[in-house]
Enzyme design. Sequence first.
Site, PDB file in Angstrom:
ATOM      1  N   PRO A  10     -22.955  77.640 -10.169  1.00 51.47           N
ATOM      2  CA  PRO A  10     -22.839  77.285 -11.505  1.00 51.47           C
ATOM      3  C   PRO A  10     -22.780  78.422 -12.434  1.00 51.47           C
ATOM      4  O   PRO A  10     -23.533  79.283 -12.341  1.00 51.47           O
ATOM      5  CB  PRO A  10     -24.293  76.390 -11.687  1.00 51.47           C
ATOM      6  CG  PRO A  10     -24.739  76.119 -10.554  1.00 51.47           C
ATOM      7  CD  PRO A  10     -24.126  77.188  -9.517  1.00 51.47           C
ATOM      8  N   ASN A  11     -21.909  78.175 -13.567  1.00 50.09           N
ATOM      9  CA  ASN A  11     -21.482  78.781 -14.724  1.00 50.09           C
ATOM     10  C   ASN A  11     -20.806  80.160 -14.300  1.00 50.09           C
ATOM     11  O   ASN A  11     -20.577  81.102 -15.077  1.00 50.09           O
ATOM     12  CB  ASN A  11     -22.947  79.106 -15.378  1.00 50.09           C
ATOM     13  CG  ASN A  11     -23.717  77.875 -15.791  1.00 50.09           C
ATOM     14  OD1 ASN A  11     -22.887  77.172 -16.435  1.00 50.09           O
ATOM     15  ND2 ASN A  11     -24.897  77.788 -15.500  1.00 50.09           N
ATOM     16  N   ARG A  18     -18.815  84.746 -20.596  1.00 46.27           N
ATOM     17  CA  ARG A  18     -20.660  84.329 -20.458  1.00 46.27           C
ATOM     18  C   ARG A  18     -21.341  85.585 -20.701  1.00 46.27           C
ATOM     19  O   ARG A  18     -21.192  86.744 -19.823  1.00 46.27           O
ATOM     20  CB  ARG A  18     -20.919  83.798 -19.189  1.00 46.27           C
ATOM     21  CG  ARG A  18     -21.954  83.511 -18.788  1.00 46.27           C
ATOM     22  CD  ARG A  18     -22.367  83.162 -17.427  1.00 46.27           C
ATOM     23  NE  ARG A  18     -23.698  82.662 -17.297  1.00 46.27           N
ATOM     24  CZ  ARG A  18     -24.099  82.777 -16.007  1.00 46.27           C
ATOM     25  NH1 ARG A  18     -23.724  82.942 -14.959  1.00 46.27           N
ATOM     26  NH2 ARG A  18     -25.470  82.420 -15.831  1.00 46.27           N
ATOM     27  N   TYR A  23     -23.378  90.394 -17.670  1.00 44.70           N
ATOM     28  CA  TYR A  23     -22.488  90.127 -16.449  1.00 44.70           C
ATOM     29  C   TYR A  23     -21.142  90.917 -16.481  1.00 44.70           C
ATOM     30  O   TYR A  23     -20.337  90.768 -15.513  1.00 44.70           O
ATOM     31  CB  TYR A  23     -22.126  88.734 -16.506  1.00 44.70           C
ATOM     32  CG  TYR A  23     -23.237  87.650 -16.172  1.00 44.70           C
ATOM     33  CD1 TYR A  23     -24.242  87.911 -15.125  1.00 44.70           C
ATOM     34  CD2 TYR A  23     -23.739  86.809 -17.177  1.00 44.70           C
ATOM     35  CE1 TYR A  23     -25.293  87.377 -14.830  1.00 44.70           C
ATOM     36  CE2 TYR A  23     -25.230  86.414 -16.847  1.00 44.70           C
ATOM     37  CZ  TYR A  23     -25.506  86.266 -15.920  1.00 44.70           C
ATOM     38  OH  TYR A  23     -26.814  85.624 -15.581  1.00 44.70           O
ATOM     39  N   ASN A  73     -23.208  83.668  -4.436  1.00 47.18           N
ATOM     40  CA  ASN A  73     -24.036  83.964  -5.493  1.00 47.18           C
ATOM     41  C   ASN A  73     -24.283  82.399  -6.017  1.00 47.18           C
ATOM     42  O   ASN A  73     -23.475  81.967  -6.631  1.00 47.18           O
ATOM     43  CB  ASN A  73     -23.283  84.764  -6.791  1.00 47.18           C
ATOM     44  CG  ASN A  73     -23.972  85.088  -8.035  1.00 47.18           C
ATOM     45  OD1 ASN A  73     -25.030  84.450  -8.261  1.00 47.18           O
ATOM     46  ND2 ASN A  73     -23.432  85.817  -8.835  1.00 47.18           N
ATOM     47  N   ALA A  76     -27.798  80.055 -11.045  1.00 45.51           N
ATOM     48  CA  ALA A  76     -29.430  79.531 -11.471  1.00 45.51           C
ATOM     49  C   ALA A  76     -29.823  78.842 -10.469  1.00 45.51           C
ATOM     50  O   ALA A  76     -31.295  78.484 -10.212  1.00 45.51           O
ATOM     51  CB  ALA A  76     -29.296  78.834 -12.802  1.00 45.51           C
ATOM     52  N   HIS A  79     -32.997  80.174  -7.967  1.00 44.15           N
ATOM     53  CA  HIS A  79     -34.376  79.997  -8.312  1.00 44.15           C
ATOM     54  C   HIS A  79     -35.013  78.811  -8.390  1.00 44.15           C
ATOM     55  O   HIS A  79     -36.248  78.637  -8.283  1.00 44.15           O
ATOM     56  CB  HIS A  79     -34.558  80.357  -9.896  1.00 44.15           C
ATOM     57  CG  HIS A  79     -33.551  81.459 -10.330  1.00 44.15           C
ATOM     58  ND1 HIS A  79     -33.654  82.764  -9.722  1.00 44.15           N
ATOM     59  CD2 HIS A  79     -32.440  81.683 -11.126  1.00 44.15           C
ATOM     60  CE1 HIS A  79     -32.726  83.601 -10.182  1.00 44.15           C
ATOM     61  NE2 HIS A  79     -31.935  82.997 -11.111  1.00 44.15           N
ATOM     62  N   ASP A  86     -32.084  74.983   2.298  1.00 40.89           N
ATOM     63  CA  ASP A  86     -32.172  74.237   3.519  1.00 40.89           C
ATOM     64  C   ASP A  86     -30.827  74.258   4.136  1.00 40.89           C
ATOM     65  O   ASP A  86     -30.600  74.620   5.363  1.00 40.89           O
ATOM     66  CB  ASP A  86     -32.420  72.791   3.254  1.00 40.89           C
ATOM     67  CG  ASP A  86     -34.015  72.530   3.431  1.00 40.89           C
ATOM     68  OD1 ASP A  86     -34.734  73.563   3.560  1.00 40.89           O
ATOM     69  OD2 ASP A  86     -34.539  71.628   2.896  1.00 40.89           O
ATOM     70  N   GLU A  97     -27.036  87.062  -0.030  1.00 35.41           N
ATOM     71  CA  GLU A  97     -27.217  86.512  -1.408  1.00 35.41           C
ATOM     72  C   GLU A  97     -26.753  87.727  -2.292  1.00 35.41           C
ATOM     73  O   GLU A  97     -27.167  88.822  -2.273  1.00 35.41           O
ATOM     74  CB  GLU A  97     -28.566  86.185  -1.491  1.00 35.41           C
ATOM     75  CG  GLU A  97     -28.987  85.736  -2.938  1.00 35.41           C
ATOM     76  CD  GLU A  97     -30.453  85.846  -3.109  1.00 35.41           C
ATOM     77  OE1 GLU A  97     -31.360  85.717  -1.878  1.00 35.41           O
ATOM     78  OE2 GLU A  97     -30.896  85.352  -4.026  1.00 35.41           O
ATOM     79  N   ARG A 106     -34.990  90.458 -15.479  1.00 35.03           N
ATOM     80  CA  ARG A 106     -35.090  89.714 -16.633  1.00 35.03           C
ATOM     81  C   ARG A 106     -36.003  88.927 -17.009  1.00 35.03           C
ATOM     82  O   ARG A 106     -37.161  89.180 -17.054  1.00 35.03           O
ATOM     83  CB  ARG A 106     -33.530  89.025 -16.511  1.00 35.03           C
ATOM     84  CG  ARG A 106     -32.257  89.945 -16.330  1.00 35.03           C
ATOM     85  CD  ARG A 106     -31.142  89.413 -15.930  1.00 35.03           C
ATOM     86  NE  ARG A 106     -30.394  88.309 -16.886  1.00 35.03           N
ATOM     87  CZ  ARG A 106     -29.812  87.332 -16.772  1.00 35.03           C
ATOM     88  NH1 ARG A 106     -29.243  87.241 -15.682  1.00 35.03           N
ATOM     89  NH2 ARG A 106     -29.447  86.609 -17.805  1.00 35.03           N
ATOM     90  N   ARG A 110     -36.497  84.095 -13.293  1.00 37.81           N
ATOM     91  CA  ARG A 110     -35.248  84.670 -12.505  1.00 37.81           C
ATOM     92  C   ARG A 110     -35.913  85.445 -11.271  1.00 37.81           C
ATOM     93  O   ARG A 110     -35.067  85.898 -10.363  1.00 37.81           O
ATOM     94  CB  ARG A 110     -34.356  85.338 -13.430  1.00 37.81           C
ATOM     95  CG  ARG A 110     -33.464  84.637 -14.318  1.00 37.81           C
ATOM     96  CD  ARG A 110     -32.317  85.598 -14.907  1.00 37.81           C
ATOM     97  NE  ARG A 110     -32.210  85.146 -16.192  1.00 37.81           N
ATOM     98  CZ  ARG A 110     -31.105  83.993 -16.499  1.00 37.81           C
ATOM     99  NH1 ARG A 110     -30.450  83.526 -15.569  1.00 37.81           N
ATOM    100  NH2 ARG A 110     -31.067  83.563 -17.590  1.00 37.81           N
TER     101      ARG A 110
HETATM  102  C1  DQA Z   1     -26.760  85.448 -11.351  1.00 35.52           C
HETATM  103  C2  DQA Z   1     -28.464  85.358 -12.100  1.00 35.52           C
HETATM  104  C3  DQA Z   1     -28.966  84.287 -12.192  1.00 35.52           C
HETATM  105  O1  DQA Z   1     -30.356  84.212 -12.627  1.00 35.52           O
HETATM  106  C4  DQA Z   1     -28.121  83.387 -13.404  1.00 35.52           C
HETATM  107  O2  DQA Z   1     -28.560  82.103 -13.312  1.00 35.52           O
HETATM  108  C5  DQA Z   1     -26.635  83.366 -12.921  1.00 35.52           C
HETATM  109  C6  DQA Z   1     -26.224  84.514 -12.276  1.00 35.52           C
HETATM  110  C7  DQA Z   1     -26.330  86.646 -11.288  1.00 35.52           C
HETATM  111  O3  DQA Z   1     -25.133  87.078 -10.771  1.00 35.52           O
HETATM  112  O4  DQA Z   1     -26.777  87.809 -11.836  1.00 35.52           O
HETATM  113  O5  DQA Z   1     -25.885  82.512 -13.139  1.00 35.52           O
HETATM  114  O6  DQA Z   1     -26.713  84.866 -10.142  1.00 35.52           O
END
Ligand code: DQA
Length: 364
Positions: A10-11, A18, A23, A73, A76, A79, A86, A97, A106, A110
Amino acid sequence: MLRVLCLNGPNLDMLGRREPGVYGSLTLPELEERVRRWGADSGCEVECLQSNRESELIEAIHGAADFDGVVINPGALTHTSFALRDAVAAVDIPVVEVHISNVRSRDRWRRRSVLSDVAVHTIFGRGPDGYRAALRHLVNRASCPVETRRYGPHPDQVFDLRPGSGRRGAALVHGGFWLDTWGRDTTESWAVDLHRRGVATANLEYRRLGSGGGVVPTLADVAEALAAASDALSPPPPIVIGHSAGAPPAPAVAARAGIGGLVLVSGVYDPAAPGVDEVGAAAGRRFDPDAATRLDRLAPPDCPVLLIHGAEDRVVPPAQSEAAAAALGGVAELAIVPGEGHFDVLKPASESWRKVADWLERLP
Ligand code: DQA
């Protein structure tokens, strides 16, 4: 050619727009382009997928049986998502990861990853380059057998054993300015090359700044790891090879362990000296405020010593190895390698590494 699935959660489709301070400015298509190129350079064919939906990521992992490994990756979901955890635990392929940012420095929430203990490795805080390190880790895992052993309860109190032909063993102490963003994956290229040369290795992990490290716990871990690794590798007593910030802990603990030789590569012995990278100088002040690991404060090791440094090293100047050789009072052999920088020695094809391998070959 390994087949690798690279998943972004996500994101991560918002990369570039972002929080660029956290990032960076690379967009997702640019990142995926790099990941495919890095893959091709290290012998992997990479397929990329990004999704904002947990279910889609879970299904991608279920369907990954045709791949040799997964780089994920999870954003979020890292967490919170026990369902994703699973899924990783359910499949029989290595999953690495990756996080672009330093998730441990941070927000408090996280710091927890529900995936880390089912992933084969976690890389964070190295920006987009973390994906390259993850691909290399998968390639290294696939190129020779590896067994991870624990020497203490902390997740960083482990070492990776790779077999040799029984003639000789080496313990590897990675660098990274004592920061927890850098781990033993950086010295895996040595472990794999030494395996090919018949040398068994223990690639040591230890607590670092950010994960409970500091001069006392870090040196205690390296000593403990070395003792456990010596048992696993012996006989004869292992050679210890330290890179960069991993070089000074090596002689500091070697005297206690009884070792067959010491190779100190691109070592940083005095981070306050001119020419040391700023990140390293700051980390050095946090790690060892009393400079207890400076080589001139240590008893010279009772074994053959090779000090090696790239002449073009802009991270840690070669003057550090020159001063260390002088401090060791002539017991050490010193090689300054023209044209090579701080990280070149981590490539088995480099002149610096060839010199290390030749030196090991010549040891009685
Ligand atoms: C992330 C770190 C996560 O805490 C965050 O929610 C992300 C990106 C990173 O690549 O640093 O979406 O995985």
